[in-house]
Design a protein around this motif. Structure first.
Motif, mmCIF file in Angstrom:
data_model
loop_
_atom_site.group_PDB
_atom_site.id
_atom_site.type_symbol
_atom_site.label_atom_id
_atom_site.label_comp_id
_atom_site.label_asym_id
_atom_site.label_seq_id
_atom_site.Cartn_x
_atom_site.Cartn_y
_atom_site.Cartn_z
ATOM 1 N N ASN A 18 0.873 -1.252 -0.089
ATOM 2 C CA ASN A 18 -0.047 -0.086 -0.054
ATOM 3 C C ASN A 18 0.788 1.397 0.010
ATOM 4 N N ASN A 85 -0.929 -3.099 -4.254
ATOM 5 C CA ASN A 85 -1.711 -1.717 -4.420
ATOM 6 C C ASN A 85 -0.648 -0.538 -4.256
ATOM 7 N N CYS A 88 -1.426 3.879 -4.342
ATOM 8 C CA CYS A 88 -2.688 4.090 -4.020
ATOM 9 C C CYS A 88 -3.057 5.611 -3.595
ATOM 10 N N PHE A 112 -1.503 -2.542 -8.730
ATOM 11 C CA PHE A 112 -1.332 -1.031 -8.745
ATOM 12 C C PHE A 112 -2.727 -0.497 -8.501
ATOM 13 N N ALA A 113 -2.629 0.643 -8.011
ATOM 14 C CA ALA A 113 -3.929 1.549 -7.856
ATOM 15 C C ALA A 113 -4.147 1.884 -9.604
#
Lengths: 213, 473
Positions: A18, A85, A88, A112-113
């Motif tokens: 994240n 992620n 993000c 990936f975001a």
């Protein structure tokens, strides 16, 4: 935009899930009205021990010795290995600008975001999605072998140089085409002006309130 | 004809052309701009010698950098003390003037946070595609619009072509049935959803929020929910159009009028998912079980009911998750299994594109009325979302209630949500914040953010620590 065809480079493992775009480039640096010069402030809060300011001389600031990109040979890394992620949060394109300015041309992660992923392609950066297991293997190899190199071949859709053998990856056709050729997609869209005008004419008849002026 | 979701309908209505390789050109009806993500796009346009395709779809306002004290604001752009911020706000003004784009400048009563301004002006309408160089653009989906954030290259692309090259997302339905308990708000609902599906749960999806809870919810509450779709990974959040939507839009400055209003309302009746539409993923939750929420960590998914205890990494099986919890606890200065109500606070922030509308301010004022901010709280800020929200709040006397309780009443802007102006946390400070992100450093270097609803933030300001707003009074 700089084309991306083939890249051989040092892989920096950033073992953290994240990773958000605030972390990639903190807000005080978004005040710039330029596209360049964000590299010294990439991961600013992880990279330095003090608080960064847009007008500071970064060469005088205390570095965090534990942060991967401060360690040799990763100061010259061009491939970033990351966890799920990645990218993000905020839509700031300053995040890929900062990665690019530092020298990162490719990011490998299990996911990936969406907005960050899209922003990478607009700036000649290739984001590659691999399985968690493949990423785990690459982390093991990168952390046990400093200076671990990979070769990323976009044309062939293949990563070479890992112990687990050649790793295939896929990228959406249009994005791949633009990246391979360094194409400006505004120019490509403007070639479709007739379609846009036809759409507008049809839409104006259906929904005139959207064409108030 | 195959049954369609709301997202399918909005997508199909804006499809200009599909290329052989599957990429789609999507038409954009409304483009909102602010000072942070637009300067490089305007520069790109100039360098390439291009002009905006359609001036009238663009609407701009400065929000991220603007100071919020009345003293600084009284002198306009020149009141911005930070020279770098000042240049950015001035650049937006110059670009809008040069290209003829409507801008609500700092001194304009209509200025505010771009996601508050759009719906408030009726510039965001049901059935539109709405984009902005800001990830919280999903907010506008509350009106049954297809709205999402874009990067600066796409800002330039929309300016130049009125279109975006897109790939269609998958459909997700988040259905929350039941009736919310007293003191439980839209913010608690969306935080509970993020807690359930995770910050990447919506990645690759457009989320439609449906069920009794959203049918009963006000437009402003729906905006709070859609606003945070991106915190669940989804670029797009939406709620179907109903009477609440149409009543909200009617009479707003940019809304259609007369015959065109009637035409528009007739067209908007179709802006809902067909009864037999198929979603790629469905999440069902019971609204009656949602309690007031507080984030304890450094990602919005690190959220728990106020009555809970902070988690213990030692009991987490997944190694990546355990190390995330450990890292978050260290950054937040919290002990494993500490009660959330024991978290002592330094600052309180009521504002942001998530929670700075009139209903948010009313909810906070109701809680603080007749009380005083705890002496341990260094600062409690109330920052309205727009100049018009501020006027409305003052007409209702809310500013006086806040000031009597010891909260500061400020001028509109993004403020401490991302601390690009002077409003920020000091290192190690804990903040009860009605904003949307609790990332490390988000509200200031070393700052510790806890996301909550306006009522929960207000109660925390009075108590000095988190309390269950349902027991407060």
């Amino acid at each position: 935009m700089q084309a991306f065809t083939q890249l051989t480079g040092i892989v920096a493992p950033l073992d953290r899930a994240n990773v958000d775009t605030d972390m990639i480039i903190p807000k005080q640096f978004l005040k710039s009205i330029k596209r360049s010069g964000f590299g010294p402030n990439l991961f600013d809060e992880l990279r330095y021990l003090d608080e960064g300011q847009p007008d500071a001389d970064n060469s005088q600031r205390p570095l965090n010795p534990d942060f991967i990109l401060n360690q040799e040979p990763y100061t010259k890394a061009s491939i970033l290995l990351a966890r799920e992620n990645f990218g993000c949060g905020s839509s700031r394109e300053h995040a890929p600008w900062a990665l690019l300015d530092f020298g990162i041309r490719c990011v490998i992660a299990p996911s990936f975001a969406d907005i960050f992923y899209n922003n990478c392609f607009k700036n000649g950066i290739l984001p590659i999605t691999l399985s968690e297991q493949q990423v785990d293997e690459l982390f093991k190899e990168a952390t046990s072998n400093k200076g671990f190199n990979l070769t990323v071949d976009l044309e062939a859709g293949c990563i070479k140089g890992a112990q687990l053998g050649d790793i295939n990856f896929s990228v959406d056709n249009f994005r791949r085409h633009c990246l391979l050729n360094g194409l400006d997609d505004i120019g490509l869209t403007l070639e479709q002006s007739d379609f846009i005008k036809q759409y507008e004419a049809k839409r104006k008849a259906q929904a005139p309130w959207l064409f108030a002026e | 004809m195959a049954a369609k979701t709301l997202y399918d309908k909005l997508w199909d209505a804006h499809l200009v052309h599909q290329q052989e390789d599957g990429s789609c050109l999507i038409y954009i009806d409304r483009h909102l701009l602010h000072e942070v993500t637009s300067p490089q796009a305007f520069e790109g346009l100039r360098i390439a010698g291009r002009k905006p395709w359609r001036i009238d779809t663009n609407l701009a306002t400065p929000d991220h950098n603007v100071p919020t004290t009345t003293q600084e604001r009284s002198v306009g752009v020149n009141g911005i003390a930070d020279p770098v911020s000042k240049i950015q706000v001035m650049t937006l003004g110059e670009n809008c003037d040069h290209f003829g784009i409507t801008e609500f400048k700092m001194q304009d009563a209509r200025q505010g946070i771009v996601h508050v301004v759009g719906p408030e002006q009726g510039a965001t309408l049901p059935g539109m595609t709405v984009v902005c160089g800001d990830s919280h653009t999903a907010t506008h989906g509350a009106l049954g619009a297809l709205a999402h954030g874009i990067g600066t290259s796409e800002v330039e692309h929309v300016l130049a072509t009125q279109c975006l090259i897109q790939k269609k997302s998958k459909n997700m339905l988040v259905k929350v049935d039941g009736v919310l308990g007293k003191g439980v708000t839209a913010k608690d609902v969306v935080l509970a959803i993020i807690g359930e599906i995770g910050t990447a749960g919506g990645t690759g999806y457009a989320i439609e929020f449906a069920g009794q809870v959203f049918a009963d919810m006000s437009m402003e509450g729906r905006m709070t929910v859609c606003n945070m779709a991106i915190e669940a990974g989804a670029r797009v959040g939406m709620v179907a159009v109903d009477k609440t939507t149409i009543d909200y839009v009617k009479g707003r400055p940019y809304a259609p009028q007369g015959e065109q209003w009637d035409m528009a309302v007739a067209a908007w009746q179709d802006l809902h998912s067909d009864a037999d539409a198929v979603f790629d993923q469905v999440v069902v939750m019971d609204g009656s079980k949602i309690a007031p929420q507080v984030t304890w960590g450094t990602s919005p998914e690190m959220v728990l009911p106020v009555s809970a205890q902070v988690p213990n990494p030692a009991t987490e099986q997944d190694q990546v998750k355990a190390s995330s919890i450990e890292r978050a606890l260290a950054y937040m200065g919290l002990q494993a299994e500490q009660a959330i109500t024991d978290i002592q606070l330094d600052r309180v922030f009521i504002g942001s594109c998530t929670n700075s509308r009139i209903e948010d301010l009313r909810a906070a004022a109701e809680v603080v009325a007749g009380h005083k901010v705890a002496t341990t709280i260094k600062q409690a800020l109330v920052v309205p979302g727009s100049g018009l929200v501020k006027q409305q709040a003052e007409a209702e006397g809310l500013d006086k209630i806040f000031e009597a309780a010891g909260l500061e009443w400020r001028e509109p802007g993004c403020s401490m949500c991302l601390a690009m102006n002077a409003d920020k946390l000091g290192t190690g400070e804990h903040c009860a914040s009605t904003s949307n992100r609790n990332f490390e450093g988000r509200q200031g270097f070393g700052g510790r953010t806890h996301l909550v609803s306006p009522a929960m933030a207000a109660a925390a300001a009075i108590a000095g620590h988190f309390v269950d707003v349902r027991d407060f009074g």
